[in-house]
Design an enzyme around this catalytic site. Structure first.
Site, PDB file in Angstrom:
ATOM      1  N   TRP A 198     -10.539   8.911   8.821  1.00 40.84           N
ATOM      2  CA  TRP A 198     -10.013   8.151   7.688  1.00 40.84           C
ATOM      3  C   TRP A 198      -8.498   7.950   7.743  1.00 40.84           C
ATOM      4  O   TRP A 198      -7.902   7.515   6.767  1.00 40.84           O
ATOM      5  CB  TRP A 198     -10.385   8.858   6.387  1.00 40.84           C
ATOM      6  CG  TRP A 198     -11.851   9.103   6.260  1.00 40.84           C
ATOM      7  CD1 TRP A 198     -12.776   8.258   5.706  1.00 40.84           C
ATOM      8  CD2 TRP A 198     -12.574  10.260   6.711  1.00 40.84           C
ATOM      9  NE1 TRP A 198     -14.018   8.815   5.787  1.00 40.84           N
ATOM     10  CE2 TRP A 198     -13.941  10.042   6.397  1.00 40.84           C
ATOM     11  CE3 TRP A 198     -12.215  11.444   7.353  1.00 40.84           C
ATOM     12  CZ2 TRP A 198     -14.937  10.970   6.697  1.00 40.84           C
ATOM     13  CZ3 TRP A 198     -13.207  12.363   7.662  1.00 40.84           C
ATOM     14  CH2 TRP A 198     -14.550  12.135   7.337  1.00 40.84           C
ATOM     15  N   ASP A 199      -7.849   8.284   8.861  1.00 43.66           N
ATOM     16  CA  ASP A 199      -6.389   8.185   8.957  1.00 43.66           C
ATOM     17  C   ASP A 199      -5.719   9.132   7.963  1.00 43.66           C
ATOM     18  O   ASP A 199      -4.732   8.797   7.325  1.00 43.66           O
ATOM     19  CB  ASP A 199      -5.932   6.743   8.730  1.00 43.66           C
ATOM     20  CG  ASP A 199      -4.449   6.537   9.025  1.00 43.66           C
ATOM     21  OD1 ASP A 199      -3.870   7.335   9.786  1.00 43.66           O
ATOM     22  OD2 ASP A 199      -3.855   5.577   8.478  1.00 43.66           O
ATOM     23  N   MET A 200      -6.265  10.343   7.844  1.00 40.06           N
ATOM     24  CA  MET A 200      -5.696  11.341   6.944  1.00 40.06           C
ATOM     25  C   MET A 200      -4.745  12.272   7.703  1.00 40.06           C
ATOM     26  O   MET A 200      -4.858  13.501   7.628  1.00 40.06           O
ATOM     27  CB  MET A 200      -6.814  12.129   6.262  1.00 40.06           C
ATOM     28  CG  MET A 200      -7.611  11.316   5.272  1.00 40.06           C
ATOM     29  SD  MET A 200      -6.617  10.850   3.843  1.00 40.06           S
ATOM     30  CE  MET A 200      -7.452   9.361   3.297  1.00 40.06           C
TER      31      MET A 200
END
Length: 776
Positions: free
Chosen positions: A458-460
């Site tokens: 999630w591009d966290m």
């Protein structure tokens, strides 16, 4: 009456058609029923029937009851549900068509409902009020290495606290702040620049001089008293290196071996035109074409003693070395004689990308001392001339921290590209991605790692500089590290061991993604968290019921099972989005009172996997927004904020807050919505909504917090104890940078804010540095 009937018929038709679609997706029946009712009312209006006004009054009452049931007594929820229909009643009220007393029914209903709706302006259902314990718990806390009057590193010191021991400005006198000077750098966003061309710099104050960098990597020296220019060094970054992010968050400082604090000279020539000199003190600036520049703080001349006459090429030994794919946006850490550099690898450009290696160089010579590559984590000996680092290994693009006494350096880690496609990752990639890793400052060897997202799709990335603070805990004093995350957790760890001080729990997570990939069955959560509740259809928002209905339809079409719903070809709602509850602005901590101040945000994003068809598919490769190509992978990814057709968030505000936390107990004591719609609408309305922003806060010993960041162009001051806003100043451009504070030569406390705007969030573009001080 005819005007009313035409308007109501059009709106009723739209609500009926949309309501049928929404109901077919399992959504609310209200919009279909409202559409049918309005069509009936329009027909009665055309007939000039006596029931037109009473039935519309009934419709308003039912709509208010439904609105209160769905959203509670909240202006930003009620106004979009009621406002359009209240407006439609006006033609009925002023029409001269008789209806046997219908006006007598509609007018009081309209007036009462209007008062009820307007009254919600004073309700604050989302706020939490309280007062932090302002007792001093530590009289002599560890603040790092910097004189009290100065600002020697991005977070004032390598501790990353964003805390100043200055106390002239207090809650009682902060209202007397006035502008002292302003300076314009001349570095403005051009038509050929990437979208994310941003001013995010926090200046350093060393001796009598301020030092800052601009988006195009100009290093500027200013007189700290007057804001006048002393010299400018232009790194001459070529346009082809500007691919995704064009920014510079700051520069770093190596104090002189002699101990003499440098003072910048006033030059009448460009600093870069001078011959290199031998430097005692040094300033380091990373560039967007992957160089590390070392200059003399006095003259801006390149340092002949460092690397290749003051320039170090950071692309050495890089795999897949393409212009603009690797660069550094955050200042390096200068500690224990080393300059330690990490870098950013473009998100989702290509499966095969440069390495996320972290490297330590001798700060005076530029010689490589160690390298830690998360794709090859055991071997930190300097790489050989014919070797290359691991391709696409997780990188660290945010600002790092260091505890020089303990000999440890702390890196917030990102993810392996592509972000949403997990089947390319090695065991090492999986271990170190989306974490904080502590390295031995002398050798680069891993001391500990604590991961915050498993198998991150999630591009966290861990986006923020960790703050180092000594805490009094239930088990006694502990050297702590506090780091906020995009997903909303704030992790409080023992910085010597990485063990949690506040508990970390594993919770079940949604399963299932595209066939080649898998998901983690659990994800960690900190006991100290600002995660929002799971979003529901009731949380959809719009300026009117029409765009709110559109948002509800889109919400029902997307895949969403709560936080960590996996990416999908259907399109996945990611909430909190990859913009993050917290981002690079991080938080500020008060080491004396052992409290924290932060700015949590809540914006949903959509991430959609797009199967490749052999063409470029119109990919823009802008990272956080747009279609990203993921060259070499079977899927591209389309990322965008979840917005209505009116280009406003589909979720109900508030979207932004300020919050205060007692770090001794982990209790969130207050949380207040932050920022106005002043620069979000054509009319300059200073109505508090709680708006997005990006940037960080600064705490002072005087008990005042300074923060800009929001999409309205203001610098604000808050009472640290309560979070109450005490003062604000209008900025000439967006203030998406963290402020800083220092003493000038007259002993006056100054507050400085860089205001140049942020391309990705659309704030006012500029090139300003603005300073404030108390009226004499």
């Amino acid at each position: 009456m005819i005007l009313f009937s035409i308007l109501v018929a059009l709106i009723g038709l739209a609500l009926t058609v949309g309501g049928i679609q929404l109901l077919s997706l399992g959504g609310s029946v209200y919009y279909l029923l409202a559409g049918i009712f309005l069509l009936l009312n329009a027909w009665l209006g055309f007939k000039r029937h006596g029931l037109t006004r009473p039935l519309f009054a009934l419709f308003l009452v039912v709509t208010l009851i439904w609105s209160l049931w769905e959203s509670g007594y909240d202006w930003w929820a009620l106004a979009p549900r009621m406002g359009l229909f209240m407006f439609l009643a006006i033609p009925l009220l002023i029409s001269s068509v008789p209806d046997k007393g219908g006006r007598i029914v509609l007018l009081p209903v309209w007036a009462v409902l209007g008062v009820i709706t307007l009254g919600s302006l004073w309700a604050n259902p989302h706020d939490l009020s309280g007062t932090l314990d302002m007792q001093v718990d530590s009289e002599s806390p560890n603040l790092g290495t910097a004189p009290n009057a100065s600002w020697y590193a991005y977070g004032r010191t390598n501790m990353g606290q964003r805390y100043s021991p200055l106390d002239q400005i207090t809650p009682r006198n902060v209202g007397q702040l006035e502008e002292a000077w302003r300076y314009r750098t001349g570095d403005m966003k051009g038509p050929d620049d990437v979208t994310e061309t941003t001013y995010e710099a926090t200046p350093l104050k060393i001796g009598d001089t301020l030092y800052l960098c601009t988006p195009h990597n100009w290093l500027v020296a200013l007189d700290a008293d007057q804001g006048t220019e002393r010299w400018v060094y232009d790194a001459k970054v070529p346009p082809e290196s500007q691919r995704q992010h064009q920014t510079c968050r700051g520069v770093s400082y190596l104090p002189p071996a002699s101990g003499d604090v440098p003072s910048a000279e006033v030059l009448d020539v460009a600093a870069e035109a001078q011959a290199p000199v031998q430097c005692d003190a040094e300033l380091f600036m990373p560039t967007s074409d992957a160089r590390l520049i070392a200059v003399d703080p006095g003259t801006g001349a390149l340092c002949a003693n460092f690397a290749n006459n003051g320039e170090l090429d950071l692309t050495h030994n890089m795999p897949f070395n393409q212009a603009g794919f690797y660069y550094a946006t955050s200042p390096p850490v200068v500690a224990n004689g080393l300059v330690v550099v990490a870098g950013s690898v473009n998100d989702n450009y290509a499966k095969n990308s440069p390495s996320g290696v972290i490297r330590a160089y001798d700060a005076r010579t530029g010689e490589l001392v160690w390298n830690w590559d998360s794709g090859n984590p055991e071997d930190t000996t300097p790489i050989g001339p014919d070797q290359v680092y691991t391709a696409s290994s997780p990188n660290s693009w945010a600002v790092a921290s260091a505890d020089e006494e303990q000999g440890l350096i702390y890196f917030p880690m990102g993810n392996r590209t592509p972000d949403q496609l997990g089947w390319y990752r090695s065991e090492s990639d999986e271990k170190y991605a989306s974490s904080v890793v502590a390295l031995n400052l002398a050798t680069g060897q891993v001391v500990w790692v604590q991961q915050f997202v498993h198998h991150d799709l999630w591009d966290m990335d861990t986006p923020a500089q960790p703050s180092l603070i000594d805490l009094d805990t239930e088990s006694g004093p502990q050297r702590a590290l506090v780091v906020p995350t995009k997903q909303g957790d704030v992790y409080v760890l023992n910085r010597e061991t990485g063990e949690p001080i506040f508990p970390i729990e594993e919770l079940p997570a949604p399963l299932g993604t595209v066939a080649l990939d898998d998901t983690s069955p659990t994800q960690p959560i900190s006991a100290l968290t600002f995660r929002p509740p799971i979003m529901t259809e009731k949380d959809m928002w719009g300026a009117t019921p029409l765009d709110q209905m559109w948002c509800r339809i889109q919400f029902k079409k997307l895949r969403y099972e709560g936080q960590y719903t996996p990416p999908s070809e259907q399109g996945t709602l990611v909430y909190p989005g990859n913009f993050g509850v917290f981002n690079w602005g991080s938080i500020a901590v008060d080491p004396k009172r052992q409290v924290m101040f932060g700015m949590p945000l809540y914006l949903a994003f959509i991430q959609q996997l797009v199967e490749k068809d052999g063409s470029d598919m119109g990919a823009t490769n802008q990272g956080e927004q747009g279609l990203n190509s993921n060259e070499g992978a079977p899927y591209a990814v389309d990322m965008r904020p979840f917005l209505s057709p009116l280009d406003v968030p589909c979720q109900q505000p508030p979207w932004g807050y300020v919050a205060g936390v007692d770090l001794k107990t982990g209790e969130t004591v207050y949380k207040h919505k932050n920022g106005t719609i002043r620069d979000l609408t054509p009319l300059p309305l200073p109505i508090e909504m709680g708006v997005p922003g990006i940037g960080g806060p600064v705490i002072t010993e005087g008990g005042v917090v300074f923060l800009a960041a929001t999409v309205d162009d203001y610098l604000r001051a808050y009472d640290l104890a309560t979070g109450e806003q005490l003062w604000q100043a209008r900025l000439p451009a967006g203030g998406q940078a963290t402020p800083m504070t220092y003493l000038n030569s007259q002993g006056e406390q100054m507050v400085v804010q860089v205001a140049g705007g942020h391309g990705s969030i659309g704030t006012t573009i500029g090139d300003y540095v603005v300073a404030y001080k108390l009226k004499r």
